[in-house]
Design an enzyme around this catalytic site. Structure first.
Site, mmCIF file in Angstrom:
data_model
loop_
_atom_site.group_PDB
_atom_site.id
_atom_site.type_symbol
_atom_site.label_atom_id
_atom_site.label_comp_id
_atom_site.label_asym_id
_atom_site.label_seq_id
_atom_site.Cartn_x
_atom_site.Cartn_y
_atom_site.Cartn_z
ATOM 1 N N SER A 21 3.497 3.783 46.789
ATOM 2 C CA SER A 21 2.564 4.186 45.728
ATOM 3 C C SER A 21 1.142 3.969 46.215
ATOM 4 O O SER A 21 0.912 3.161 47.131
ATOM 5 C CB SER A 21 2.793 3.310 44.490
ATOM 6 O OG SER A 21 1.775 3.503 43.538
ATOM 7 N N TYR A 57 3.656 -5.009 40.275
ATOM 8 C CA TYR A 57 3.950 -3.679 40.822
ATOM 9 C C TYR A 57 3.165 -3.456 42.117
ATOM 10 O O TYR A 57 3.717 -3.012 43.129
ATOM 11 C CB TYR A 57 3.593 -2.614 39.777
ATOM 12 C CG TYR A 57 3.931 -1.194 40.185
ATOM 13 C CD1 TYR A 57 5.248 -0.741 40.183
ATOM 14 C CD2 TYR A 57 2.931 -0.288 40.561
ATOM 15 C CE1 TYR A 57 5.567 0.553 40.547
ATOM 16 C CE2 TYR A 57 3.233 1.011 40.916
ATOM 17 C CZ TYR A 57 4.553 1.437 40.906
ATOM 18 O OH TYR A 57 4.852 2.732 41.270
HETATM 19 P P1 NAP Z 1 11.067 6.905 36.526
HETATM 20 O O1 NAP Z 1 10.872 8.172 35.803
HETATM 21 O O2 NAP Z 1 11.038 5.628 35.762
HETATM 22 O O3 NAP Z 1 12.427 7.014 37.364
HETATM 23 C C1 NAP Z 1 12.928 5.932 38.091
HETATM 24 C C2 NAP Z 1 14.440 5.961 38.029
HETATM 25 O O4 NAP Z 1 14.947 4.839 38.799
HETATM 26 C C3 NAP Z 1 14.978 5.796 36.597
HETATM 27 O O5 NAP Z 1 15.965 6.762 36.349
HETATM 28 C C4 NAP Z 1 15.530 4.387 36.611
HETATM 29 O O6 NAP Z 1 16.625 4.220 35.720
HETATM 30 C C5 NAP Z 1 15.999 4.249 38.057
HETATM 31 N N1 NAP Z 1 16.202 2.843 38.417
HETATM 32 C C6 NAP Z 1 15.514 1.768 37.968
HETATM 33 N N2 NAP Z 1 16.021 0.642 38.477
HETATM 34 C C7 NAP Z 1 17.063 1.015 39.265
HETATM 35 C C8 NAP Z 1 17.999 0.281 40.042
HETATM 36 N N3 NAP Z 1 17.967 -1.060 40.090
HETATM 37 N N4 NAP Z 1 18.945 0.958 40.721
HETATM 38 C C9 NAP Z 1 19.007 2.319 40.666
HETATM 39 N N5 NAP Z 1 18.151 3.056 39.920
HETATM 40 C C10 NAP Z 1 17.187 2.411 39.236
HETATM 41 O O7 NAP Z 1 9.963 6.720 37.682
HETATM 42 P P2 NAP Z 1 9.229 7.802 38.619
HETATM 43 O O8 NAP Z 1 7.861 7.963 38.113
HETATM 44 O O9 NAP Z 1 10.068 8.978 38.864
HETATM 45 O O10 NAP Z 1 9.097 6.903 39.947
HETATM 46 C C11 NAP Z 1 9.967 7.012 41.044
HETATM 47 C C12 NAP Z 1 9.393 6.190 42.186
HETATM 48 O O11 NAP Z 1 8.084 6.650 42.487
HETATM 49 C C13 NAP Z 1 9.256 4.700 41.859
HETATM 50 O O12 NAP Z 1 9.532 3.926 43.010
HETATM 51 C C14 NAP Z 1 7.797 4.570 41.474
HETATM 52 O O13 NAP Z 1 7.299 3.264 41.679
HETATM 53 C C15 NAP Z 1 7.174 5.569 42.428
HETATM 54 N N6 NAP Z 1 5.849 6.069 42.026
HETATM 55 C C16 NAP Z 1 5.679 6.736 40.843
HETATM 56 C C17 NAP Z 1 4.411 7.190 40.507
HETATM 57 C C18 NAP Z 1 4.125 7.949 39.242
HETATM 58 O O14 NAP Z 1 2.943 8.219 38.961
HETATM 59 N N7 NAP Z 1 5.101 8.339 38.455
HETATM 60 C C19 NAP Z 1 3.335 6.963 41.369
HETATM 61 C C20 NAP Z 1 3.554 6.277 42.551
HETATM 62 C C21 NAP Z 1 4.816 5.848 42.869
HETATM 63 P P3 NAP Z 1 16.396 3.561 34.242
HETATM 64 O O15 NAP Z 1 15.298 4.237 33.595
HETATM 65 O O16 NAP Z 1 17.704 3.768 33.571
HETATM 66 O O17 NAP Z 1 16.077 2.127 34.490
#
Ligand code: NAP
Length: 257
Positions: A148, A161
């Site tokens: 990130s 985070y």
């Molecule tokens: P999201 O919509 O919350 O999706 C993350 C998924 O990971 C959810 O389905 C969640 O399931 C699952 N998860 C959580 N804990 C887990 C575990 N222990 N084992 C397996 N699956 C698990 O988040 P996103 O925005 O798509 O983010 C995806 C990645 O990108 C993350 O690493 C995040 O830090 C990174 N990121 C996101 C952004 C952004 O702006 N969105 C920016 C920079 C980096 P549950 O909901 O059921 O827990």
């Protein structure tokens, strides 16, 4: 056996879903993993199949050793190979709170998924990739970590985070260094502000920041933006790069005056 196979963690929605879809579009088989039920992963599976690939869904928590084993074994039993691991699963704190008030529990919870889960799933999968390379089933492997902009940007209301994502960056370097001689290249994608359920609660704040020009490219990023970058890596265009960081952030990382 001909098509390459990727595991994408946390792929029931958001960025993971975008990655699974773009990988399927460039001809990869995708093993969709998420902590949530396989029913909740059905939408991603449908997208992968619409894009012309097979796919499987595997429920599992990356923080649990038995689940990591089950995930790897199911993929090996189904496809006989694992060409790429995309460490996408990650969480933020349940409540954004000033770091002076942050609880130990919140710190532990975030580090357990983002650091421990990611580290040990990489360790296990890399060992399996090494065996597959040794056996001649595949010639090389890839690991991609989703970190990130928080790996280097301070947000004092979610210190746990930021710390976890800085650790993911070091993890990328460590695994890149260790695994190069094994034929496995390791990459890091640093997403900026991406429209997903994770950012829903701060949507208004980010709308405003984007309109004010926090990023040179004045728009939200979408899961597709991350998926396209992974598809480029998967397509094998970076064979002489490892430990490489890809900023997929609308230019957020540029220091500006
Ligand atoms: P999201 O919509 O919350 O999706 C993350 C998924 O990971 C959810 O389905 C969640 O399931 C699952 N998860 C959580 N804990 C887990 C575990 N222990 N084992 C397996 N699956 C698990 O988040 P996103 O925005 O798509 O983010 C995806 C990645 O990108 C993350 O690493 C995040 O830090 C990174 N990121 C996101 C952004 C952004 O702006 N969105 C920016 C920079 C980096 P549950 O909901 O059921 O827990």
């Amino acid at each position: 056996m001909d098509k390459k196979v990727a595991i994408v963690t946390g792929a029931s929605r958001g960025i993971g879903q975008g990655i699974a879809y773009q990988l399927a579009k460039v001809g990869w088989q995708v093993a969709i993993n998420d902590i949530s039920s396989v029913e909740k992963q059905a939408g991603t599976l449908e997208m992968v199949r619409d894009a012309g690939s097979d796919g499987i869904t595997i429920q599992g928590d990356i923080t649990k050793a038995a689940d990591r084993e089950f995930l790897n074994q199911t993929v090996l039993d189904t496809y006989g190979r694992i060409d790429m691991l995309v460490n996408n699963a990650g969480i933020g704190p349940r409540v954004r709170m000033d770091m002076m008030e942050m609880s130990e529990e919140s710190m532990r919870e975030v580090l357990e998924v983002n650091i421990y889960g990611t580290f040990f799933l990489s360790q296990l999968t890399a060992k399996n990739m090494m065996k597959l390379i040794e056996a001649g089933t595949m010639q090389s492997g890839k690991i991609v970590n989703i970190s990130s902009i928080s790996a280097y940007t301070s947000s004092t209301s979610r210190a746990e985070y930021c710390i976890s994502k800085a650790a993911v960056s070091m993890m990328t370097k460590l695994y890149a260094d260790r695994l190069a001689e094994e034929g496995i290249n390791v990459y890091e994608i640093r997403p900026g502000i991406i429209k997903t359920p994770l950012t829903e609660i701060v949507s208004d704040k980010y709308d405003k920041l984007i309109a004010e020009g926090v990023t040179p490219i004045k728009r939200w990023g979408y899961p597709e933006d991350i998926g396209l970058a992974i598809a480029a890596i998967a397509s094998g265009y970076f064979p002489f790069s490892t430990g490489q960081v890809f900023n997929i952030d609308g230019g957020f990382h540029i220091q500006r005056l």
